[in-house]
Design a protein around this motif. Structure first.
Motif, mmCIF file in Angstrom:
data_model
loop_
_atom_site.group_PDB
_atom_site.id
_atom_site.type_symbol
_atom_site.label_atom_id
_atom_site.label_comp_id
_atom_site.label_asym_id
_atom_site.label_seq_id
_atom_site.Cartn_x
_atom_site.Cartn_y
_atom_site.Cartn_z
ATOM 1 N N ASP A 157 1.284 3.481 2.315
ATOM 2 C CA ASP A 157 1.887 3.812 3.180
ATOM 3 C C ASP A 157 2.983 2.550 3.703
ATOM 4 N N ASP A 200 0.709 -1.129 0.086
ATOM 5 C CA ASP A 200 -0.132 0.019 0.032
ATOM 6 C C ASP A 200 0.904 1.212 -0.083
ATOM 7 N N ALA A 212 -2.079 -8.348 6.972
ATOM 8 C CA ALA A 212 -1.573 -6.683 6.844
ATOM 9 C C ALA A 212 -0.276 -6.546 7.554
ATOM 10 N N ILE A 213 0.770 -6.599 7.197
ATOM 11 C CA ILE A 213 2.177 -6.400 7.707
ATOM 12 C C ILE A 213 2.618 -5.170 7.805
ATOM 13 N N THR A 214 3.072 -4.619 8.890
ATOM 14 C CA THR A 214 3.886 -3.019 9.068
ATOM 15 C C THR A 214 5.199 -3.364 9.058
ATOM 16 N N ASP A 215 6.121 -2.608 8.186
ATOM 17 C CA ASP A 215 7.519 -2.724 8.365
ATOM 18 C C ASP A 215 7.970 -1.626 9.425
ATOM 19 N N ASN A 216 8.566 -2.019 10.310
ATOM 20 C CA ASN A 216 9.053 -0.942 11.112
ATOM 21 C C ASN A 216 10.665 -0.696 11.074
ATOM 22 N N TYR A 254 0.504 -6.565 2.094
ATOM 23 C CA TYR A 254 -0.487 -7.578 2.152
ATOM 24 C C TYR A 254 -0.138 -8.946 1.689
ATOM 25 N N THR A 302 2.461 -0.564 3.805
ATOM 26 C CA THR A 302 1.723 -1.868 4.378
ATOM 27 C C THR A 302 1.891 -3.014 3.446
ATOM 28 N N LYS A 307 -0.280 -6.024 11.384
ATOM 29 C CA LYS A 307 -1.250 -5.029 11.653
ATOM 30 C C LYS A 307 -2.747 -5.370 11.967
#
Length: 491
Positions: free
Chosen positions: A326, A324, A339-343, A330, A328, A350
């Protein structure tokens, strides 16, 4: 926007003699409003317009309507049928007992008649190769800058073939073909120089082809079959792919090995899914389906792992990842969407949306940010904030990643040979009968033309479908591989 225009139909004299009628309260003025139903109006619908005098209004004696299409009517409550789609200003003119008039207006939109969406098949092309099954890697055509269409007849054993087709507007003509001698169960990709990339399963290799004649420019063996992984291509032509048991590979555009990742303990590391590159191209994301399943993030330059996140995967051999705006990531699995957030130093789940049978499809993103994927229940729309279900369009989907156009309409194939065009509310606009088996993932060209593969009588047929006033959605990920070249690269 509503407008009131008061017009006095009687004149006051210079000595201020009023023009009121005997016994009437000349301090009142006309105030009116109107409503209409249904709220969503389509060509051919009977629309009911209902007028009313507002509190404090003088007595209304006549009601006159202008429907904005050269037609008018009289009466307090009237009906009208629009014959053409478009935007119209409806004006109600009311006159009170003193002859004072007032106008009330509303802008309304009339949609096309249900099922009248303009789309038609321009041509179909059949190379005549018999297949025993369908690609289970969500195969999709790739379209070159010159309009040449590349597709795979991939589940044909030793007869598996990649075909280049020249679009001649009303027909497709074969330019060249290449036989792999083994199943090629994925989709082709196109590099920045126009070269074509794809891989074979039992051939254990990635191929780079000359776009003009189909000659192999290089072939790199992986030591493991490549089943469902469509190659991701960087902006400088680096190539990435996952394998069935030997991890993940990266090559430069000239075929030089950049890196190879496999587990430190030597155990098999199945990365069946299609990898994707982040927006700055520094990170490669891919799904590993061993044990409980993990999403991995690699440094795209040297292959060093950045992090891996367990995602409790069931199945998902053909998952097409997407990204996505931002960042994110998928991932579709046989039991849901993640949904995975890369920190940076790690990845975090997520949200997880339970959804049976999404594993061989992938998430795409509409122009308003809505998420769409295929599943056992059909085409599904999800909220990007929390993965909650917005709607389901019922049909049986497998091996098809949806595509979204600039108008928000969604295209997807089903297992019964049908190709569906669905509006942003989940209602069917058009359904085509293309085959008698699975219809794969559609690709939207820049001019809005749709190219899609269907299986009929155990042969793969390439279709071109014309859609008026269309093109890929202006979104972070409108189709499989992000774009018509299947590069798998976030933009």
């Amino acid at each position: 926007m509503k407008m009131r225009v008061l017009g006095l139909l009687c004149m006051a004299s210079v000595v201020f003699v009023s023009c009121d009628k005997e016994g009437m309260d000349n301090t009142l003025k006309p105030y009116v409003d109107f409503s209409y139903s249904p709220e969503e109006i389509r060509v051919g619908d009977e629309v009911l317009f209902k007028a009313s005098a507002e509190p404090g209004s003088s007595e209304i004696v006549s009601w006159n309507w202008d429907f904005g299409q050269g037609s008018s009517s009289q009466g307090k409550d009237v009906s009208f049928v629009y014959g053409e789609a478009g935007n119209y200003k409806v004006i109600l003119t009311a006159v009170d007992i003193l002859g004072v008039s007032v106008e009330e207006s509303n802008d309304i939109t009339v949609l096309e008649e249900e099922g009248s969406f303009s789309a038609e098949i321009a041509w179909s092309f059949n190379n005549g190769t018999d297949v025993t099954n369908v690609n289970d890697g969500s195969s999709a055509p790739a379209i070159g800058d010159d309009g040449t269409v590349y597709y795979l007849e991939g589940f044909a054993g030793a007869l598996s073939t990649m075909v280049a087709v020249v679009d001649q507007n009303t027909s497709g003509q074969k330019k060249w073909e290449y036989g792999f001698g083994a199943n090629a169960r994925n989709a082709p990709s196109i590099g920045p120089d126009g070269s074509i990339y794809t891989s074979a399963w039992l051939g254990d290799a990635v191929f780079k082809f000359n776009k003009e004649n189909g000659n192999v420019l290089w072939q790199q063996t992986t030591g493991s079959g490549i089943s469902n992984s469509t190659t991701a291509i960087s902006s400088n032509g680096d190539v990435y792919v996952g394998t069935r048991s030997q991890g993940v590979y990266g090559w430069s555009s000239d075929g030089t090995l950049l890196w190879h990742h496999e587990s430190a303990d030597g155990s098999k590391t199945p990365f069946y899914s299609s990898p994707v590159l982040g927006k700055d191209e520094s990170t490669l994301y891919i799904l590993m389906t061993a044990t409980a399943g993990e999403v991995w993030a690699f440094d795209a330059m040297d292959g060093s792992p950045k992090w891996n996140e367990p995602v409790a995967v069931i199945g998902s051999l053909g998952s097409s990842l997407s990204i996505d705006g931002d960042g994110t990531v998928y991932v579709t699995t046989d039991n849901g969407v993640i949904a995975i957030t890369d920190n940076g130093s790690d990845g975090a789940v997520k949200w997880f949306a339970e959804l049976e049978g999404a594993g061989n499809s992938g998430i795409v993103i509409g122009p308003e940010g809505d998420l769409y994927t295929g599943a056992s229940s059909g085409l599904v729309s999800l909220n990007p904030m929390d993965g909650s279900l917005a709607w389901t369009y019922p049909t049986s989907v497998k091996e098809s990643v949806p595509a979204v156009d600039i108008n928000g309409n969604i295209y997807i194939g089903s297992v019964d040979g049908k190709f569906h065009i669905v509006d942003p509310l989940g209602e069917a606009l058009k359904i085509f009968e293309l085959g008698d088996n699975t219809v794969n993932s559609p690709t939207i060209a820049d001019d809005g033309s749709i190219y899609v593969e269907a299986v009929k009588n155990f042969q793969v047929i390439l279709y071109k479908i014309l859609v008026e006033d269309s093109g890929p959605a202006d979104s972070p990920w409108p189709m499989k591989g992000q774009n018509r070249m299947n590069t798998g690269r976030a933009l």
